[in-house]
Design an enzyme around this catalytic site. Sequence first.
Site, short mmCIF file in Angstrom:
data_model
loop_
_atom_site.label_atom_id
_atom_site.label_comp_id
_atom_site.label_asym_id
_atom_site.label_seq_id
_atom_site.Cartn_x
_atom_site.Cartn_y
_atom_site.Cartn_z
N GLU A 168 0.81 -1.21 0.00
CA GLU A 168 0.00 0.00 0.00
C GLU A 168 0.85 1.27 0.00
OE1 GLU A 168 -2.91 -0.20 3.11
OE2 GLU A 168 -3.99 -1.87 2.18
N GLU A 272 -4.97 -9.46 1.05
CA GLU A 272 -5.74 -9.40 2.30
C GLU A 272 -7.22 -9.47 1.94
OE1 GLU A 272 -4.96 -5.83 4.49
OE2 GLU A 272 -2.84 -6.28 4.82
#
Length: 552
Positions: A168, A272
């Site tokens: 990220e 995720e």
Amino acid sequence: MLKTIRAFVIISAVATFLVGNVRAIPKVSRVGRYLYNADGSRFYIKGIAYQEQGTVVASADNPFGEPSSFIDPLAQGDACARDIPFLAALGVNSIRVYSVNSSLNHDACMNAFSRAGIYAIIDLALPLNGSIDRVSPSWSTNLLNQYIATIDAFSKYDNVLAYNVGNEVVLQDGTGIAPFVKAAARDIRAYLLAKGSHALVGYAAINGAANWRDALANYLSCDPSSSNSGATAIDLYGLNDYEWCGDSTFQASYAGTTGDYAGYNVAAYFSEFGCITSPPRLWTESGAIFSSDMAPVWSGGIAFSYFPATSAQGQFGMVTISADGKTVTTSDDYDRLKSQYGLASPPNSPSQASVTAAAYPTCPTANSTFLASTVLPPTPNQAACGCLENALSCQFTPSTSNYSAIAGTLLDTGCDLLEQAGGSCLDIGGNGTTGIYGRVSDCDPAVKLSYVMSQYYEANKRNAQACSFAGNGTVNPHASSSVSAIAVASSCISNPGATFAPTAAATTGAHTSTSSSVKGSNANSAVGNPRAVGGLVAMTFVGLASVVLMLA
């Protein structure tokens, strides 16, 4: 209490299995956009995030709630032995680990996971100063050395599936950071190839609007040279996806995203998943992830998280650990995931023989929603940066061993003062939007600071007090008194745009710190915006600035 009693039964049964099964774990390879076992069958990541949460300091500067410390889960042999039976009972074949300490021993955990048939996806970044900084991005020697140290520490294990070069890092309002991530992928790929490693190079992306999210995915797997080369591409794209909440459906939650990636050229998975906003977590999304609807595009996913993990949205963990660290108590969350993972039966198609090698398309053109240049930062050059540091007239010699705590502010202060003296910090900065990178942009922050301090010292007629910076600088007695810092940089870094296969850093010599672009410094964004470096001058250093100015 009943769950704890059952846990001991599981531990005993699985321990017996592990002792009697010590054969090597099969190699997993990428062919085109799919993963395959050594026998040619499709490999799907059926995993779980495995990292205890470190200390999280809530502040405006930490909107993601990222930890400032970490516990290396792969260096805790007893804890791994405690947890493997529960992971095996879940039916996982992979764990994702977000931070590891390359100086520790990981034999007990990694070998035990291998015997249990569990692969590891290892993130190379570390909290705070050990990752590509979203505010002041750089791809520099200290980060490369840290990543390589981790790879070297884990290269002897047969169950490393992939190394993630970032998690990220690129956000919707910061797509110009993407070239630094792609440069990291390029250099880590080259290093793994030189070592003969079959581990994949990955990146885990935050989900977001398709107009920049999809462009980022394509950018990370494209070829800037337009020659169908994978030299700068990732192998494994991860998407941290929490779209499926509660008892949803494929059409309602995943159909759109799956359609967006239908033509993707490398392997992709959900790095995720596990939404908590509509409790309880039913984990019915795993039925979709491993179905024929998604198997043509995705290669599985990682459920988040085995250990308790607190966020602004709530609690993600599936087990609790007793205070003495010896007992695991599972939750209903764990039981539901176990049930759903047990039902997973993904299709064994397409066959490996029918899949062609990946093609690497030309990189997407920058636009208003995706601003990444196809010109990448150079490979960080430890030898060149060491040459520069040793020859500079004023060297950063911090009064504290934790130099990363002050280097960022000193860089801002030094650049501000240097600009007032008629100089510039352009050489230490890099801009991923314009594709312009300063000559010293790939050096350790400490070397960059020495370079700035030297220029300021020289602009003040080599007055020793101008090198002090409140006791954090020292005049280099071995440096030439007639050669400028700029001239030294031109000599030591004669080919500033070079790319090459990196090697492990020497254990002696110039800075080989594992701290990243130090927080608080805007110096790395200076190219194209010289005033950017002055934006974060901390109030605590106003006194320092005043002292230095008085010496000019």
